[in-house]
Each structure stands twice: as structure tokens, then as C-alpha cells.
Design a protein around this motif. Structure first.
Motif, PDB file in Angstrom:
ATOM      1  N   THR A 142       0.807  -1.130  -0.008  1.00 39.68           N
ATOM      2  CA  THR A 142       0.001  -0.122  -0.243  1.00 39.68           C
ATOM      3  C   THR A 142       0.984   1.283   0.151  1.00 39.68           C
ATOM      4  N   GLY A 143       0.354   2.397  -0.440  1.00 39.19           N
ATOM      5  CA  GLY A 143       1.013   3.536  -0.538  1.00 39.19           C
ATOM      6  C   GLY A 143       0.033   4.772  -1.392  1.00 39.19           C
ATOM      7  N   GLY A 144       0.302   5.822  -0.435  1.00 43.43           N
ATOM      8  CA  GLY A 144      -0.695   6.877  -1.069  1.00 43.43           C
ATOM      9  C   GLY A 144      -2.168   6.299  -1.233  1.00 43.43           C
ATOM     10  N   GLY A 145      -2.634   5.974  -0.328  1.00 40.56           N
ATOM     11  CA  GLY A 145      -3.944   5.564  -0.160  1.00 40.56           C
ATOM     12  C   GLY A 145      -4.404   4.339  -1.304  1.00 40.56           C
ATOM     13  N   MET A 146      -3.568   3.772  -1.886  1.00 38.55           N
ATOM     14  CA  MET A 146      -3.702   2.651  -2.913  1.00 38.55           C
ATOM     15  C   MET A 146      -3.288   1.332  -2.513  1.00 38.55           C
ATOM     16  N   THR A 147      -3.640   0.235  -3.187  1.00 40.24           N
ATOM     17  CA  THR A 147      -3.012  -1.115  -2.747  1.00 40.24           C
ATOM     18  C   THR A 147      -2.668  -1.666  -4.238  1.00 40.24           C
ATOM     19  N   PHE A 148      -1.691  -2.501  -3.957  1.00 40.36           N
ATOM     20  CA  PHE A 148      -1.246  -2.955  -5.418  1.00 40.36           C
ATOM     21  C   PHE A 148      -0.691  -4.538  -5.217  1.00 40.36           C
ATOM     22  N   PHE A 149      -0.988  -5.015  -6.478  1.00 40.48           N
ATOM     23  CA  PHE A 149      -0.632  -6.583  -6.671  1.00 40.48           C
ATOM     24  C   PHE A 149      -0.190  -6.521  -7.969  1.00 40.48           C
ATOM     25  N   ALA A 150       1.069  -7.938  -8.292  1.00 39.70           N
ATOM     26  CA  ALA A 150       1.255  -8.099  -9.590  1.00 39.70           C
ATOM     27  C   ALA A 150       1.774  -9.483  -9.437  1.00 39.70           C
ATOM     28  N   GLY A 151       1.384 -10.257 -10.293  1.00 36.02           N
ATOM     29  CA  GLY A 151       1.886 -11.854 -10.193  1.00 36.02           C
ATOM     30  C   GLY A 151       0.829 -12.723 -11.045  1.00 36.02           C
ATOM     31  N   PRO A 152       1.145 -14.034 -11.073  1.00 31.70           N
ATOM     32  CA  PRO A 152       0.226 -14.933 -11.570  1.00 31.70           C
ATOM     33  C   PRO A 152      -0.955 -15.414 -10.947  1.00 31.70           C
TER      34      PRO A 152
END
Length: 216
Positions: A142-152
Motif C-alpha cells: 500500500t502507498g498513497g491510499g492505494m493497494t497494489f498487486f502483480a503476479g500470476p
């Protein structure tokens, strides 16, 4: 700044109520079976109903035996384009590009130039997440109020292409119930960002499309 050439763009989505789906599996000859092929884009309301989730899936039809070796192409940038005033021109972009086992995210920010050559990649304003390895628990950041994911991930799109072909050929008039899931048992590489709806616009709908851009 270097310019990038767009290789594929999925259909524009009008996200009324912030829920929509579009798919395009290996339909573009220029990128079929390549690392820049976009299979699907999704946009939907988050578990937190104040949030919206954007998903871009690339490199479809990956067999489980091949997924461990599959990877995002470091020469391919994935760009989420957001039109929040209905003129079919991006007002904001979110860009994602992999480097050394991480996916880096830039934006949302208004691009200095719209269209295929828009470039931000602002080194002073980015977030990142470790790319999740196949078979491992999902890694998010998470950062800047956002959440991130990357992968299969398992390909979530359901389509009976064999029956579709029969319908197009005039040999059938409808899909079977149940049908046969063409993508069952295959994987994709997913890029996901969840962010507050307030960061994409103040209305009750937005248009969203995704482009993959290969470094030239």
C-alpha cells in the motif's frame, strides 16, 4: 523522454457504478502469444465500497507447468487510462512497469500529452510491490491510499469458444448449459491497483481502457 508504441488496447469500458469487464484473448496478430498481449481488463467496486479496483491481465493461456517461468516483460509498460468527463480522452493515467522482481506504479496523474505517446514515469512519485511468485501467497503493498498487486493468477474469464464457433458457423443457436470453459486450467499475469473512487473522478461513472506499450 522516449516514445513508446502501443501494441494493443482493450475496449473502452464505461464504468457506471464502477463495475465492468472486457476481454480480448489473443485476437491481435501483432502481439498474439507475446508478452504485451492483453487478455482482459476489469474494473469493479472494492470490498471497501469507497474504492475502485482496476485489473489488467496479460500473457494468457499459460499452462501451470510453464507459469513458474513466466514473467512480466521489463520492456513493456502497462497503462490504465481514465476518462472522467466523457470525452473519450484520458484525464488520468496509472502506469505499471516491472524491474528486478518488482512492479512499479506511477500515478494516477494527468499526462503531459494524451494519446499513444503519453509518458509520465515520474521518479518522484511512485509505488512498488514485489511480484508474487507462482504458488506463493499474494503479496500486496500500500502507498498513497492505494493497494497494489502483480503476479500470476488463474484466468478468471469464462468463455466456450468451441460453442461460439458453432454459433458463428450456423451450426448452433445458443450456448450450452453448462458450457465448456476454454480457459480452465490456464493462467495469466495480473496487474492490480485499488484506489479511492475520489482519486479517479467526482461523477458516478468513468471510462477506462488499458494499453501495453513496448519500449522502442
Amino acid at each position: 523522454m522516449k516514445k513508446s508504441k502501443i501494441l494493443i488496447g482493450a475496449a473502452v469500458l464505461t464504468i457506471a457504478g464502477f463495475i465492468a469487464i472486457a476481454a480480448d484473448h489473443i485476437d491481435a496478430p501483432a502481439v498474439a502469444s507475446g508478452t504485451s498481449d492483453i487478455t482482459d481488463i476489469y474494473a469493479f467496486q472494492g470490498e471497501d465500497t469507497d474504492n475502485i479496483v482496476f485489473v489488467a491481465n496479460v500473457q494468457g493461456l499459460i499452462a501451470p507447468a510453464d507459469t513458474g517461468a513466466a514473467s512480466f516483460d521489463e520492456n513493456v509498460l502497462i497503462e490504465f487510462n481514465i476518462d472522467n468527463d466523457g470525452d473519450a480522452v484520458e484525464d488520468l493515467v496509472i502506469q505499471a512497469i516491472p524491474r528486478d522482481g518488482k512492479m512499479y506504479f506511477f500515478g494516477p496523474i494527468a499526462p503531459s500529452q494524451t494519446g499513444l505517446n503519453s509518458t509520465i514515469l515520474d521518479a518522484n512519485g511512485f509505488n512498488s510491490v514485489d511480484i508474487t511468485a507462482y504458488g506463493s501467497p499474494a503479496v500486496t503493498n500500500t502507498g498513497g491510499g492505494m493497494t497494489f498487486f502483480a503476479g500470476p493468477r488463474d484466468d478468471p474469464f469464462y468463455m466456450d469458444f468451441a460453442q461460439y464457433g458453432e454459433i458463428i458457423a450456423g451450426n448452433a443457436t445458443m450456448f450450452n448449459t453448462p458450457g465448456a470453459d476454454t480457459f480452465a486450467g490456464t493462467n495469466v499475469l495480473s496487474v492490480v491497483v485499488e484506489l479511492p473512487k475520489s482519486m479517479v473522478g467526482s461523477g458516478d461513472s468513468v471510462n477506462m481502457w488499458v494499453e501495453s506499450k513496448r519500449k522502442q
